[in-house]
Design an enzyme around this catalytic site. Structure first.
Site, PDB file in Angstrom:
ATOM      1  N   GLN A  26       0.555  -0.832  -0.310  1.00  0.00           N
ATOM      2  CA  GLN A  26       0.413  -0.144   0.158  1.00  0.00           C
ATOM      3  C   GLN A  26       0.693   1.164   0.061  1.00  0.00           C
ATOM      4  O   GLN A  26       0.337   2.031  -0.174  1.00  0.00           O
ATOM      5  CB  GLN A  26      -1.318  -0.299   1.090  1.00  0.00           C
ATOM      6  N   ARG A  84       4.225   0.417  13.237  1.00  0.00           N
ATOM      7  CA  ARG A  84       3.837  -0.682  12.502  1.00  0.00           C
ATOM      8  C   ARG A  84       3.887  -0.785  10.436  1.00  0.00           C
ATOM      9  O   ARG A  84       2.836  -0.328  10.093  1.00  0.00           O
ATOM     10  CB  ARG A  84       2.622  -1.732  12.435  1.00  0.00           C
ATOM     11  N   HIS A 129       1.201  -9.301   4.214  1.00  0.00           N
ATOM     12  CA  HIS A 129       0.347  -7.759   4.418  1.00  0.00           C
ATOM     13  C   HIS A 129       0.315  -8.555   2.781  1.00  0.00           C
ATOM     14  O   HIS A 129      -0.518  -7.433   2.225  1.00  0.00           O
ATOM     15  CB  HIS A 129       0.329  -6.801   4.783  1.00  0.00           C
ATOM     16  N   GLU A 174      -5.064 -10.104   9.099  1.00  0.00           N
ATOM     17  CA  GLU A 174      -6.222 -10.123   8.390  1.00  0.00           C
ATOM     18  C   GLU A 174      -6.323 -11.477   7.657  1.00  0.00           C
ATOM     19  O   GLU A 174      -6.914 -11.052   6.543  1.00  0.00           O
ATOM     20  CB  GLU A 174      -7.018  -8.571   7.804  1.00  0.00           C
ATOM     21  N   ASN A 314      -7.471  -6.130  15.100  1.00  0.00           N
ATOM     22  CA  ASN A 314      -8.245  -4.856  14.084  1.00  0.00           C
ATOM     23  C   ASN A 314      -8.826  -4.506  13.827  1.00  0.00           C
ATOM     24  O   ASN A 314      -9.736  -5.599  13.709  1.00  0.00           O
ATOM     25  CB  ASN A 314      -7.411  -5.271  12.513  1.00  0.00           C
ATOM     26  N   TYR A 316     -12.828  -1.908  13.285  1.00  0.00           N
ATOM     27  CA  TYR A 316     -13.105  -0.674  12.487  1.00  0.00           C
ATOM     28  C   TYR A 316     -14.390  -0.637  13.010  1.00  0.00           C
ATOM     29  O   TYR A 316     -15.126   0.688  12.963  1.00  0.00           O
ATOM     30  CB  TYR A 316     -12.757  -0.674  11.230  1.00  0.00           C
ATOM     31  N   GLU A 383      -4.685  -2.381  14.040  1.00  0.00           N
ATOM     32  CA  GLU A 383      -4.946  -0.860  12.543  1.00  0.00           C
ATOM     33  C   GLU A 383      -6.869  -0.320  13.655  1.00  0.00           C
ATOM     34  O   GLU A 383      -7.420  -1.283  14.012  1.00  0.00           O
ATOM     35  CB  GLU A 383      -5.902  -1.828  11.309  1.00  0.00           C
TER      36      GLU A 383
END
Ligand code: GBH
Length: 479
Positions: A26, A84, A129, A174, A314, A316, A383
């Protein structure tokens, strides 16, 4: 006010580590420089750009492969003590196998990690990742159990090369997203749609790979290097749609088929009982002589069980879960196996990402659930973040982070949950997978139209900087 509640006026404990997070594909760019091999994401975006909302890719992204010094300056300016980031597997092993080690890749991460430490920032390194070496994708990727062996060899090289300086490791980010979006919906690399069986096989292979890396670390490195290692699991908090027993069961199913799917094998042992019985029953109805849920042998159950030194979470969004009943025979699918449907609370604030709503109490509730059910010695929230457009005036992100962090703090101070650190997603605007650059998660913006990839603090970056400095979420804290 409303579901936001009061923002806590207490201080974060001195031992609590504030940080920020990113991932190699990313942000790094340099997709084919200095000996890096092709990853399955390189292939996925180049083969058919329409797979990505804006037709873009991570070829350059934030150009962090070249601009890493600037990234460290930004981390220093934020005042965080934890960063991270992930290592690109094909940057150090171009075809994924240990037969060829790309020294330039090793040197890049070594230099970077040393510089981070000199800046007083602890590295938290994710090994995977989502950028699987393309060669291994061609061998079957996460559907092939041998990939666990390749992952072990890669992990060993990473521990050997960087382990002197890295004390916090995460194996896989994830796994559920890879399995559900890469092997289920097909929206992510490698783009397969195998919702009946591939998603379950993928989960098994990733858990075996994680366990292999964990055992290699503990058998060969931990005594000398003294670090900790775990797997990063993403989860929602699931509120039942009503007080009915069926909807409460729906919320339980939703949790077991998502969080439990990965956490149960690692923290308790084997797949959740609810998954085993439901998928076995449905498989039988569908005419299978075996369960579509790829089973673990008793030896594998033991091999995966207990492979954690902390819980990496993580978090959200939350969901409202409805029990949608036991279906008759339909096309075999994870979704029919699960037997729930989900929505969002009417008073939850939506973001520009369709899946992400703000429901701050979900953070505290989920931390408590993870703490009591899986019994880790500590939790890192690896995250947590909010999606916006390109604006620098991102009050919506501040509101979200403030309310979520307030609930995290209450979990520590009121509920006794040992949350040791928090790395917000993300340090920088970056390549948001199938959404390309249309959704921004950074607390620092990146100008993707400029060859310089100019970085600029957003309002949320300045706000976070102050929180880190004062350990306080409001203008003045007690004590
Ligand atoms: C994280 O996933 C990732 O680790 C990170 O790389 C990413 O940038 C960040 O979140 C922000 O998205 O399009 O409806 O199928 C968070 C969990 C799981 C959320 C997959 C998006 C796809 C939803 N993600 N999900 S959908």
């Amino acid at each position: 006010s409303g579901i936001l509640g009061q923002i806590s006026n207490k201080k974060f404990p001195e031992s609590f580590q504030f940080g920020a997070a990113t991932a190699a594909y990313q942000i790094e760019g340099a997709w084919n420089e200095d000996g890096k091999g092709e990853s399955m994401w390189d292939r996925f975006v180049h083969e058919d750009p329409t797979r990505i909302k804006d037709g873009q890719n991570g070829d350059v992204a934030c150009d962090s492969y070249h601009k890493w010094r600037e990234d460290i300056e930004l981390l220093k300016e934020l005042g965080v003590t934890l960063y991270r980031f992930s290592i690109s597997w094909p940057r150090i092993l171009p075809d994924g196998t240990p037969s060829q080690i790309n020294q330039a890749g090793i040197d890049y991460y070594r230099t970077f990690i040393k510089a981070l430490k000199e800046a007083g920032i602890e590295p938290m390194v994710t090994l995977y990742h989502w950028d699987l070496p393309q060669h291994l994708a061609e061998l079957g990727g996460w559907l092939n159990e041998e990939i666990a062996d390749y992952f072990g060899d890669y992990a060993r090289i990473a521990f050997r090369s960087f382990g002197e300086d890295v004390k916090l490791w995460a194996t896989i980010n994830e796994p559920k997203t890879t399995c559900m979006n890469g092997y289920g919906s097909g929206e992510m690399a490698p783009g397969l749609k195998l919702l009946a069986d591939g998603v379950y096989q993928c989960a098994k292979v990733q858990l075996l790979a994680h366990a292999k890396a964990y055992h290699i670390y503990h058998d060969e490195f931990a005594a000398q290097q003294g670090g900790k290692i775990s797997i990063v699991i993403d989860a929602t908090y699931n509120e039942p749609a009503s007080d009915s027993d069926l909807d409460k069961f729906g919320a339980e199913l939703e949790t077991e088929f998502n969080l439990g799917w990965y956490a149960n094998p690692v923290y308790i042992g084997d797949w959740p009982e609810l998954m085993k019985t439901r998928i076995a029953n449905r498989s039988q109805l569908e005419g299978y002589s075996f369960s579509r849920l790829a089973e673990f042998t008793p030896e594998e159950v033991q091999y995966v069980k207990g492979t954690f030194d902390y819980f990496a979470l993580n978090m959200y969004t939350s969901l409202v879960a409805h029990y949608s009943g036991d279906f008759g025979i339909g096309e075999p699918s994870y979704y029919l196996d699960k037997g729930t449907s989900t929505s969002y609370g009417a008073d939850w604030t939506p973001s520009i990402a369709s899946w992400l709503y703000s429901y701050p109490p979900g953070m505290r509730k989920l931390l408590n659930l993870v703490w009591t059910k899986y019994n880790p010695s500590s939790i890192y929230v690896t995250e947590n973040g909010w999606a916006t457009d390109t604006s620098l005036n991102d009050q919506g992100r501040i509101d979200y982070l403030q309310a979520y962090l307030s609930n995290l703090l209450e979990a520590i101070l009121e509920d006794g949950v040992n949350v040791a650190g928090y790395t917000t997603w993300s340090l920088l605007d970056n390549f948001e997978w199938a959404q390309g650059y249309t959704q921004r998660f950074g607390i620092i913006s990146v100008d993707f139209d400029s060859p310089n990839r100019t970085r600029t603090f957003k309002d949320s970056g300045r706000w976070y900087q102050k929180v880190v400095a004062t350990r306080c979420l409001t203008d003045s804290c007690d004590g």
